[in-house]
Design an enzyme around this catalytic site. Structure first.
Site, PDB file in Angstrom:
ATOM      1  N   ASP A  38      31.699  23.093  37.295  1.00 20.06           N
ATOM      2  CA  ASP A  38      31.753  23.736  35.988  1.00 20.06           C
ATOM      3  C   ASP A  38      30.585  24.154  35.089  1.00 20.06           C
ATOM      4  O   ASP A  38      29.322  22.601  35.369  1.00 20.06           O
ATOM      5  CB  ASP A  38      32.671  23.124  35.548  1.00 20.06           C
ATOM      6  CG  ASP A  38      33.508  23.770  34.007  1.00 20.06           C
ATOM      7  OD1 ASP A  38      34.176  24.939  34.286  1.00 20.06           O
ATOM      8  OD2 ASP A  38      32.974  24.228  33.138  1.00 20.06           O
ATOM      9  N   GLY A  84      37.317  33.663  26.708  1.00 21.74           N
ATOM     10  CA  GLY A  84      38.855  33.623  25.758  1.00 21.74           C
ATOM     11  C   GLY A  84      39.898  34.467  25.495  1.00 21.74           C
ATOM     12  O   GLY A  84      39.911  35.094  26.192  1.00 21.74           O
ATOM     13  N   SER A 123      40.518  40.603  35.557  1.00 21.55           N
ATOM     14  CA  SER A 123      41.435  40.153  34.723  1.00 21.55           C
ATOM     15  C   SER A 123      42.179  42.146  34.284  1.00 21.55           C
ATOM     16  O   SER A 123      41.448  43.184  34.720  1.00 21.55           O
ATOM     17  CB  SER A 123      40.552  40.549  33.419  1.00 21.55           C
ATOM     18  OG  SER A 123      40.895  40.827  31.891  1.00 21.55           O
ATOM     19  N   ALA A 124      43.379  41.622  33.727  1.00 27.21           N
ATOM     20  CA  ALA A 124      43.943  42.916  33.256  1.00 27.21           C
ATOM     21  C   ALA A 124      43.053  43.733  32.447  1.00 27.21           C
ATOM     22  O   ALA A 124      42.987  44.310  31.961  1.00 27.21           O
ATOM     23  CB  ALA A 124      45.132  42.897  32.978  1.00 27.21           C
ATOM     24  N   TYR A 154      33.546  42.179  28.363  1.00 27.65           N
ATOM     25  CA  TYR A 154      33.584  41.197  28.993  1.00 27.65           C
ATOM     26  C   TYR A 154      34.729  42.358  30.063  1.00 27.65           C
ATOM     27  O   TYR A 154      34.752  41.864  31.496  1.00 27.65           O
ATOM     28  CB  TYR A 154      35.033  40.887  28.360  1.00 27.65           C
ATOM     29  CG  TYR A 154      36.313  39.837  29.036  1.00 27.65           C
ATOM     30  CD1 TYR A 154      35.945  38.525  30.324  1.00 27.65           C
ATOM     31  CD2 TYR A 154      37.816  40.134  29.211  1.00 27.65           C
ATOM     32  CE1 TYR A 154      36.773  37.674  30.825  1.00 27.65           C
ATOM     33  CE2 TYR A 154      38.787  38.909  30.432  1.00 27.65           C
ATOM     34  CZ  TYR A 154      37.700  37.839  30.810  1.00 27.65           C
ATOM     35  OH  TYR A 154      38.383  37.542  31.616  1.00 27.65           O
ATOM     36  N   LYS A 197      44.182  31.519  23.956  1.00 25.26           N
ATOM     37  CA  LYS A 197      44.933  33.041  24.113  1.00 25.26           C
ATOM     38  C   LYS A 197      46.223  33.072  23.207  1.00 25.26           C
ATOM     39  O   LYS A 197      46.604  31.739  22.932  1.00 25.26           O
ATOM     40  CB  LYS A 197      44.953  33.471  25.158  1.00 25.26           C
ATOM     41  CG  LYS A 197      43.804  33.507  25.731  1.00 25.26           C
ATOM     42  CD  LYS A 197      44.078  34.250  27.806  1.00 25.26           C
ATOM     43  CE  LYS A 197      42.643  34.490  28.293  1.00 25.26           C
ATOM     44  NZ  LYS A 197      43.023  34.918  29.371  1.00 25.26           N
TER      45      LYS A 197
END
Length: 328
Positions: A38, A84, A123-124, A154, A197
């Site tokens: 990370d 985020g 991601s959606a 994003y 979120k």
């Protein structure tokens, strides 16, 4: 190279929410020789395990990705991303798009290292915005990403990186697996600071009101925007099934239990045993009006779909955030 540890599985973004839980799950199931990487200093990781090789590397740099792949890893999970909640991604589009460097350099390093399987967490947010204007929407199928009009910043980065995975498979025979996550939540997730979120943010706001003297809560938007939220355990199961079974995707990994933000607040208030006065900030970031996961293909391919109820997942999340805030 003589000091390089032998490694079987590489988890990128391991200091974050999903990555930390993935490392924990791999350990629990007996996977050995895990390398966790990370950007953050080790002291800032959400979860860290002493029996895992933990490295702080900037995977946006090509040399760091090459270093991460030293040691013979056969499987790579790429969960690394600068991201985020809606409050972050709407105000940091360039930073979100720069995550394309992570996936690009990791794919190159994985190809060069002879990796057998490469998982990418999409991601959606890749889905066409025109299909998400109604809170009472039809759930999103995988093909609804095209014609392309994803979340600015994003979503574009995620959609481009999906294509990059596809072409690395076609051109270089590197197997890639792509999951489109729908709003993952759970304990050990960010709940303040601007990157949180909706589920964690609502839990924090309710707890703040519960512990404080002001029995009010501010809700972003009119509260009628709808979403589905997936508990972390379901996310981990779907993620591992995809890579371990050789499912290329893209595939929705998300709950199909739709709820409005007002409904989300209702559930958290019930868990907390409080009823708060609501105010609505119509100028705050709120994202699309409606988004839900169509799991038809997921069920057909995996014989499974996320099943943990929002009420059950939120109770565990609320209890963890409450304990964290109470300790402060």
């Amino acid at each position: 190279m003589s000091n390089t540890k032998v490694v079987d599985v590489l988890v990128c973004g391991a200091g974050g929410f999903i990555g930390g839980w993935l490392v924990a799950d791999l350990r629990k199931s007996g996977v050995g020789r895990i390398r966790a990487v990370d950007l953050k200093p080790l002291s800032q990781w959400n979860q860290r395990f002493d029996d895992v090789e933990n490295l702080s590397l900037n995977l946006g740099e090509r040399e760091a990705c090459r270093r991460a792949l030293e040691g013979g890893a056969t499987s790579v999970y790429n969960l690394a991303s600068d991201m985020g909640g809606m409050g972050f991604i709407e105000k940091n589009k360039a930073l979100c798009m720069l995550s394309v460097l992570i996936n690009t350099h990791l794919l190159i390093a994985a190809r060069d290292a002879g990796v057998s399987g490469f998982f990418f967490a999409s991601s959606a947010c890749v889905y066409n915005a025109d299909k998400q204007t109604d809170p009472n929407l039809t759930a999103l199928k995988e093909e609804d990403a095209y014609p392309a009009m994803p979340e600015d910043g994003y979503g574009w980065e995620k959609l481009f990186s999906e294509r990059l995975c596809r072409h690395f498979t076609e051109d270089f025979d590197l197997f890639t697996s792509v999951a489109r996550y729908h709003n993952v939540y759970g304990p050990h997730g960010t709940y303040d600071g601007g990157r949180e979120k909706a589920p964690a943010a609502i839990c924090r706001k309710v707890i703040s009101a519960q512990l404080g003297s002001t029995k009010e809560i501010e809700i972003w938007g009119d509260g009628e925007q709808s979403r589905s939220f997936m508990y972390i355990d379901d996310c981990l199961k779907g993620t591992r099934m995809m890579l371990e079974r050789g499912i290329s995707g893209p595939l929705n990994i998300g709950s199909n239990e739709l709820v409005t933000i007002n409904g989300l607040v209702d559930i958290v208030e019930e868990i907390a045993g409080v009823k708060l006065k609501r105010s609505y900030n119509l100028k705050a970031p709120k994202g699309v009006n409606g988004r839900n996961s169509d799991n038809t293909r997921t069920q057909a391919v995996l014989g499974w779909q996320p099943s943990i109820s929002l009420r059950d997942g939120l109770e565990k999340t609320y209890r963890w955030i409450y304990d964290e805030m109470a300790q402060r």
